[in-house]
Design a protein around this motif. Structure first.
Motif, PDB file in Angstrom:
ATOM      1  N   GLY A  44      17.641  17.640 -17.570  1.00 34.07           N
ATOM      2  CA  GLY A  44      16.757  16.579 -17.081  1.00 34.07           C
ATOM      3  C   GLY A  44      16.418  16.747 -15.617  1.00 34.07           C
ATOM      4  O   GLY A  44      16.669  17.786 -15.005  1.00 34.07           O
ATOM      5  N   THR A  45      15.849  15.695 -15.039  1.00 34.74           N
ATOM      6  CA  THR A  45      15.441  15.712 -13.633  1.00 34.74           C
ATOM      7  C   THR A  45      15.880  14.430 -12.941  1.00 34.74           C
ATOM      8  O   THR A  45      15.676  13.336 -13.469  1.00 34.74           O
ATOM      9  N   LEU A  46      16.472  14.586 -11.781  1.00 34.44           N
ATOM     10  CA  LEU A  46      16.832  13.461 -10.921  1.00 34.44           C
ATOM     11  C   LEU A  46      15.800  13.373  -9.813  1.00 34.44           C
ATOM     12  O   LEU A  46      15.644  14.297  -9.017  1.00 34.44           O
ATOM     13  N   ARG A  47      15.063  12.267  -9.765  1.00 33.97           N
ATOM     14  CA  ARG A  47      14.022  12.070  -8.750  1.00 33.97           C
ATOM     15  C   ARG A  47      14.536  11.091  -7.692  1.00 33.97           C
ATOM     16  O   ARG A  47      14.907   9.961  -8.009  1.00 33.97           O
ATOM     17  N   ILE A  48      14.543  11.543  -6.447  1.00 35.77           N
ATOM     18  CA  ILE A  48      15.103  10.752  -5.350  1.00 35.77           C
ATOM     19  C   ILE A  48      14.009  10.416  -4.341  1.00 35.77           C
ATOM     20  O   ILE A  48      13.287  11.299  -3.869  1.00 35.77           O
ATOM     21  N   ALA A  49      13.887   9.134  -4.018  1.00 31.35           N
ATOM     22  CA  ALA A  49      13.032   8.700  -2.911  1.00 31.35           C
ATOM     23  C   ALA A  49      13.887   8.751  -1.647  1.00 31.35           C
ATOM     24  O   ALA A  49      14.786   7.924  -1.457  1.00 31.35           O
ATOM     25  N   ALA A  65      21.216  21.639  -7.703  1.00 27.55           N
ATOM     26  CA  ALA A  65      20.643  21.645  -9.048  1.00 27.55           C
ATOM     27  C   ALA A  65      21.163  22.816  -9.864  1.00 27.55           C
ATOM     28  O   ALA A  65      21.477  22.674 -11.063  1.00 27.55           O
ATOM     29  N   ASP A  66      21.276  23.980  -9.242  1.00 25.08           N
ATOM     30  CA  ASP A  66      21.812  25.150  -9.949  1.00 25.08           C
ATOM     31  C   ASP A  66      23.243  24.905 -10.415  1.00 25.08           C
ATOM     32  O   ASP A  66      23.631  25.293 -11.515  1.00 25.08           O
ATOM     33  N   SER A  71      17.522  19.422 -12.767  1.00 27.97           N
ATOM     34  CA  SER A  71      16.618  19.533 -11.630  1.00 27.97           C
ATOM     35  C   SER A  71      16.780  18.330 -10.694  1.00 27.97           C
ATOM     36  O   SER A  71      17.077  17.217 -11.140  1.00 27.97           O
ATOM     37  N   ILE A  72      16.563  18.577  -9.408  1.00 32.92           N
ATOM     38  CA  ILE A  72      16.619  17.507  -8.416  1.00 32.92           C
ATOM     39  C   ILE A  72      15.341  17.585  -7.587  1.00 32.92           C
ATOM     40  O   ILE A  72      15.054  18.604  -6.966  1.00 32.92           O
ATOM     41  N   GLU A  73      14.575  16.524  -7.603  1.00 28.35           N
ATOM     42  CA  GLU A  73      13.338  16.445  -6.825  1.00 28.35           C
ATOM     43  C   GLU A  73      13.485  15.384  -5.749  1.00 28.35           C
ATOM     44  O   GLU A  73      13.675  14.211  -6.055  1.00 28.35           O
ATOM     45  N   MET A  74      13.418  15.816  -4.490  1.00 28.22           N
ATOM     46  CA  MET A  74      13.449  14.880  -3.365  1.00 28.22           C
ATOM     47  C   MET A  74      12.031  14.695  -2.852  1.00 28.22           C
ATOM     48  O   MET A  74      11.345  15.666  -2.536  1.00 28.22           O
ATOM     49  N   ARG A 281      23.564  10.847 -13.074  1.00 30.27           N
ATOM     50  CA  ARG A 281      23.120  12.014 -12.299  1.00 30.27           C
ATOM     51  C   ARG A 281      23.329  11.780 -10.798  1.00 30.27           C
ATOM     52  O   ARG A 281      23.715  12.692 -10.071  1.00 30.27           O
ATOM     53  N   VAL A 282      23.072  10.569 -10.323  1.00 31.54           N
ATOM     54  CA  VAL A 282      23.331  10.255  -8.914  1.00 31.54           C
ATOM     55  C   VAL A 282      24.821  10.407  -8.607  1.00 31.54           C
ATOM     56  O   VAL A 282      25.197  10.975  -7.571  1.00 31.54           O
ATOM     57  N   ALA A 283      25.677   9.930  -9.514  1.00 30.52           N
ATOM     58  CA  ALA A 283      27.121  10.057  -9.316  1.00 30.52           C
ATOM     59  C   ALA A 283      27.540  11.527  -9.284  1.00 30.52           C
ATOM     60  O   ALA A 283      28.404  11.923  -8.485  1.00 30.52           O
ATOM     61  N   ALA A 284      26.921  12.345 -10.144  1.00 34.04           N
ATOM     62  CA  ALA A 284      27.249  13.775 -10.178  1.00 34.04           C
ATOM     63  C   ALA A 284      26.823  14.455  -8.876  1.00 34.04           C
ATOM     64  O   ALA A 284      27.549  15.298  -8.333  1.00 34.04           O
ATOM     65  N   LEU A 285      25.645  14.084  -8.358  1.00 30.88           N
ATOM     66  CA  LEU A 285      25.193  14.667  -7.094  1.00 30.88           C
ATOM     67  C   LEU A 285      26.100  14.231  -5.947  1.00 30.88           C
ATOM     68  O   LEU A 285      26.445  15.047  -5.081  1.00 30.88           O
ATOM     69  N   ALA A 286      26.508  12.973  -5.927  1.00 33.12           N
ATOM     70  CA  ALA A 286      27.416  12.504  -4.881  1.00 33.12           C
ATOM     71  C   ALA A 286      28.732  13.275  -4.928  1.00 33.12           C
ATOM     72  O   ALA A 286      29.262  13.697  -3.891  1.00 33.12           O
TER      73      ALA A 286
END
Length: 532
Positions: A44-49, A65-66, A71-74, A281-286
């Protein structure tokens, strides 16, 4: 038997290494980037403002993301203050999955916390001063950090000038304003309205030393680096200042001894995200950011879960000051800064009234200028109208410069505003376009040396067709004394303006280009107000 067991172990290790080299995490063996992938989040994709203060971290998201398998889109809609207001207005609901601002304190202040779920504070960076090394030595600040009172006294004595972003539009300026007011109040508690009134004399002393303002930290840092005559110091986050020092700028980075407000870079999931897996996904990125503190440390930020700081950062005890508990207090503080505390602006509006401005273009210009005069002009973060004590010159031109209208503006006395409004409503489109002749006249309209922050706004919808040309203006500009040569020109691209020439004018004068080619003239004028 032993040989078979050894062979089996060897085979397992080969498989593990091969899997890890492909970015796959195996249970019990950790994972790529120090975390284990969650198969349920893959693909999937995590979209961050995100806030523009975090643009330097965008490349790092490819690495995250790798490692994480999605995917991570800022995206960077605006700075922290603007993004907070847009979050509160619901603009991010269903469009993004999470937010990453310099701080969520403003989100809480405006009552928008319900738009988010949770907040993982990833790192911190205190407000600081980058003081040119020779000035820091002269003031005795190289061995021991000064207090905000010391800094205010130096500014009041004329020994220190500084650049700072507009606290009404930029989070670094806002945090600095809160920091100094709270430290000077010295109550040990959050700032109150009564505190603001009590410390106003010291605040005026400090902000009398401000010589450059800006709606953008990036432009301000570039100006401070490229033109040493504009200011002795730059107020910004510690991380920004150390990045400038690493690039070769000879500054002493100073965190005031009596306390600051720091950015804490919280990563949050939206309560109404675009993707149902957003929170996970936010928790995984943190978790990944906590496991890879080098990501923040390399940008001179202080990782939240690591004590391994860059050696350039001060190890002195940092005092974190309390943040105001109500918007009434911060609104009062920002209003006092704009209209009472800061050095007033000296602003020349050089406005094209040639025949090509006939119709909708002239109507738009007049409506925009009237909104600045009557105080109805607002950006997403607050009012941007003319300020008390601001010296304003309205300088229309067509085939030649017209007679200017100059006033000392007041929000309480209707006289100066009425005079400006009459001049604006009397503008009539006709004739050719003598923009460089008008620009030359504008340099003579500014009163340099009176402690004001000077600027020129140039708006034209076409190419120069009369009077002086670009080369004549450039020759004129080279011959100006330094105090006038450093007056920036903020250029608004509109209509059929000559983009290349206007960009050259902005670059040569230390100004900036604002794009209104899409027809939104009002937005360009409102944005420029953060620089005046």
């Amino acid at each position: 038997m032993r040989r078979a067991f050894a062979a089996l172990v060897g085979l397992l290790m080969v498989l593990v290494l091969a899997a890890c080299s492909d970015g796959v995490s195996l249970p019990g063996f950790g994972g790529s980037g120090g975390v284990e992938r969650d198969p349920a989040l893959a693909g999937g994709t995590l979209r961050i403002a995100a806030a523009t203060e975090l643009e330097d971290l965008a490349p790092v998201m490819e690495r995250a993301a790798d490692d994480l398998g999605f995917s991570i889109e800022m995206e960077f809609p605006g700075g922290t203050l603007e993004n907070s207001e847009r979050l509160a207005a619901g603009e991010f609901d269903g469009a993004y999955d999470g937010t990453w601002f310099a701080t969520n304190r403003y989100v809480e202040l405006i009552g928008a916390s319900g738009k988010l779920t949770g907040a993982d504070k990833i790192a911190s960076s205190p407000v600081a001063l980058g003081v040119r090394a020779d000035t820091a030595r002269e003031l005795g600040w190289t061995d021991a950090a000064p207090t905000w009172s010391d800094i205010a006294a130096a500014a009041g004595d004329g020994d220190l000038t500084f650049a700072m972003t507009d606290p009404g539009t930029s989070n670094s300026g806002f945090s600095a304003l809160v920091s100094v007011a709270t430290a000077l109040a010295d109550t040990g508690n959050a700032l109150t309205v009564a505190d603001i009134d009590r410390v106003a004399p010291q605040l005026s002393e400090l902000f009398g030393g401000q010589t450059v303002t800006s709606g953008s930290s990036g432009w301000l840092a570039d100006t401070f680096r490229d033109d040493p005559s504009r200011a002795d110091a730059l107020v910004n986050y510690e991380s920004v200042l150390h990045a400038l020092a690493t690039d070769g700028l000879d500054i002493e980075v100073i965190v005031p001894a009596d306390g600051v407000v720091s950015a804490d870079y919280p990563l949050s999931a939206l309560a109404e995200p675009a993707d149902p897996l957003a929170r996970d996904r936010v928790a995984a990125l943190a978790e990944w950011l906590y496991a890879n503190p080098d990501v923040m440390a390399e940008s001179f930020r202080r990782p939240a879960e690591s004590t391994d700081l860059d050696p350039a950062l001060t190890t002195d005890l940092l005092i974190e000051l309390p943040f105001p508990g109500s918007r009434e207090v911060t609104d009062r503080l920002v209003d006092a800064y704009q209209n009472t505390l800061r050095a007033p602006g000296d602003t020349a509006f050089v406005l094209d009234t040639s025949e090509s401005m006939t119709g909708e273009r002239m109507t738009s210009l007049q409506e925009t200028m009237v909104s600045l005069v009557d105080g109805t002009a607002r950006s997403s973060t607050g009012p941007v109208g003319l300020r008390d004590r601001e010296r304003v010159s309205l300088m229309p031109f067509s085939s030649a410069p017209a007679a200017p209208t100059t006033v000392r503006f007041s929000t309480t006395d209707p006289g100066p505003g009425g005079e400006l409004r009459a001049a604006i409503e009397g503008l009539q489109p006709a004739g050719a376009t003598a923009l460089y002749s008008a620009l030359i006249d504008a340099y003579g309209a500014i009163e340099v040396g009176d402690g004001a922050i000077p600027s020129i706004v140039l708006m034209s919808d076409g190419e120069n067709t009369a009077g002086a040309d670009l080369q004549q203006f450039l020759g004129f500009h080279r011959g100006l004394p330094e105090d006038r040569r450093s007056i920036p020109v903020f250029v608004i691209l509109y209509g059929e303006a000559n983009v290349a020439e206007m960009e050259e004018v902005a670059e040569v004068t230390g100004g900036k280009v604002f794009d209104a080619l899409d027809g939104d003239l009002g937005a360009a004028f409102r944005e420029i107000r953060g620089y005046q």
